[in-house]
Design an enzyme around this catalytic site. Sequence first.
Site, PDB file in Angstrom:
ATOM      1  CE  LYS A   1      70.564 -44.856 -46.999  1.00 48.24           C
ATOM      2  NZ  LYS A   1      69.817 -45.556 -47.694  1.00 48.24           N
TER       3      LYS A   1
ATOM      4  N   GLY B   1      69.812 -50.512 -46.518  1.00 54.88           N
ATOM      5  CA  GLY B   1      68.737 -50.442 -45.611  1.00 54.88           C
ATOM      6  C   GLY B   1      67.645 -51.597 -45.096  1.00 54.88           C
TER       7      GLY B   1
ATOM      8  CB  SER C   1      72.747 -53.925 -44.458  1.00 54.59           C
ATOM      9  OG  SER C   1      71.618 -53.473 -44.812  1.00 54.59           O
TER      10      SER C   1
ATOM     11  CG  HIS D   1      72.169 -43.775 -53.355  1.00 52.70           C
ATOM     12  ND1 HIS D   1      70.709 -44.521 -52.860  1.00 52.70           N
ATOM     13  CD2 HIS D   1      72.765 -44.430 -52.231  1.00 52.70           C
ATOM     14  CE1 HIS D   1      70.882 -45.105 -51.810  1.00 52.70           C
ATOM     15  NE2 HIS D   1      72.270 -45.234 -51.346  1.00 52.70           N
TER      16      HIS D   1
ATOM     17  CD  GLU E   1      67.984 -44.684 -50.434  1.00 52.27           C
ATOM     18  OE1 GLU E   1      68.320 -43.721 -49.982  1.00 52.27           O
ATOM     19  OE2 GLU E   1      68.336 -45.815 -49.594  1.00 52.27           O
TER      20      GLU E   1
ATOM     21  N   GLY F   1      75.209 -46.340 -44.897  1.00 53.34           N
ATOM     22  CA  GLY F   1      73.799 -45.436 -44.643  1.00 53.34           C
ATOM     23  C   GLY F   1      73.537 -45.702 -43.172  1.00 53.34           C
ATOM     24  N   GLY F   2      72.725 -46.441 -42.667  1.00 53.07           N
ATOM     25  CA  GLY F   2      72.239 -46.321 -41.184  1.00 53.07           C
ATOM     26  C   GLY F   2      73.217 -46.205 -40.346  1.00 53.07           C
TER      27      GLY F   2
ATOM     28  CG  ASN G   1      73.618 -41.894 -48.406  1.00 55.45           C
ATOM     29  OD1 ASN G   1      73.432 -40.774 -48.116  1.00 55.45           O
ATOM     30  ND2 ASN G   1      73.148 -42.803 -49.041  1.00 55.45           N
TER      31      ASN G   1
ATOM     32  CD  GLU H   1      75.442 -47.989 -51.730  1.00 57.58           C
ATOM     33  OE1 GLU H   1      75.906 -47.788 -50.733  1.00 57.58           O
ATOM     34  OE2 GLU H   1      74.743 -47.298 -52.282  1.00 57.58           O
TER      35      GLU H   1
HETATM   36  C1  PEP Z   1      73.506 -46.388 -48.692  1.00 54.07           C
HETATM   37  O1  PEP Z   1      72.478 -45.977 -48.535  1.00 54.07           O
HETATM   38  O2  PEP Z   1      74.233 -46.149 -49.410  1.00 54.07           O
HETATM   39  C2  PEP Z   1      73.599 -47.713 -47.947  1.00 54.07           C
HETATM   40  C3  PEP Z   1      74.537 -48.669 -47.994  1.00 54.07           C
HETATM   41  O3  PEP Z   1      72.577 -47.797 -46.544  1.00 54.07           O
HETATM   42  P1  PEP Z   1      72.760 -48.952 -45.478  1.00 54.07           P
HETATM   43  O4  PEP Z   1      74.250 -48.896 -45.248  1.00 54.07           O
HETATM   44  O5  PEP Z   1      71.809 -48.252 -44.261  1.00 54.07           O
HETATM   45  O6  PEP Z   1      72.094 -50.067 -46.074  1.00 54.07           O
END
Ligand code: PEP
Length: 248
Positions: free
Chosen positions: A11, A172, A211, A94, A96, A232-233, A9, A166
């Site tokens: 983002k 994040g 994460s 999601h 967010e 994500g990251g 993702n 999640e």
């Molecule tokens: C996400 O945005 O779905 C996510 C899991 O981010 P991160 O891996 O950065 O925690």
Amino acid sequence: MRRKLVAGNWKMHGSLSENEALLSGLLAGMADVKAGVAVCVPFPYLAQVQSRLQGSSIVWGAQNVSQEAKGAFTGEVSASMLKDFSCGYVIVGHSERRAIYGETDALVADKFAAVQAAGMTPIFCVGETLAEREAGVTEAVVARQMDAVIAKCGVASLARAVVAYEPVWAIGTGVTASPAQAQAVHAFIRAKVRALDATVAEGLVIQYGGSMKPNNAVELLGQPDIDGGLIGGAALNAEDFLAICRAG
Ligand code: PEP
């Protein structure tokens, strides 16, 4: 036997040049990856990603969609538009989008339905906040989020969907759910679906997101009900993302 799926993702990150470097790195490192791999990118980059990834084993998709089919909805993007770019997956629900843009369970269910109606696979995100976990209502929250989709689309719709668990407190933040914490919720999700349809439950791919990094992916992905990751990251770095894909 469920095949693991690791989806990035991105983002609201990237640029034409950054994406080019990331995609080249991913394509160069896919030979020894057994898991399914996808990247969910910002809308403006779908054409770039389509042109770079078509013919490869990496599937691409989007991070949001309108629940409406067409019309006077300024700034929105419909599922059929995403299908025009051969998207395979669309993230819906999601945290967010739920937290920042006020998306409700009902709206997420409408988006889930729109994605499937256009012939794509929703990556349907569920998960509790830290306050909800501390209040002991994690399962109730996840059940409520899932019930909205099941009520609108039926349990059979989950045969054409991916669920991403999640925990909001892990997204994040660098704080990852322990493998046991994640496995417990994944098992709960599968059991909930199994109570309605055992075949759908056994085939359901349930990703963990929050994460996930190269140093924790092996243990998380080794849990019996964790069938992949939504990343994500770490999806913004080719080597990190590939390392997670190889753990799958
Ligand atoms: C996400 O945005 O779905 C996510 C899991 O981010 P991160 O891996 O950065 O925690």
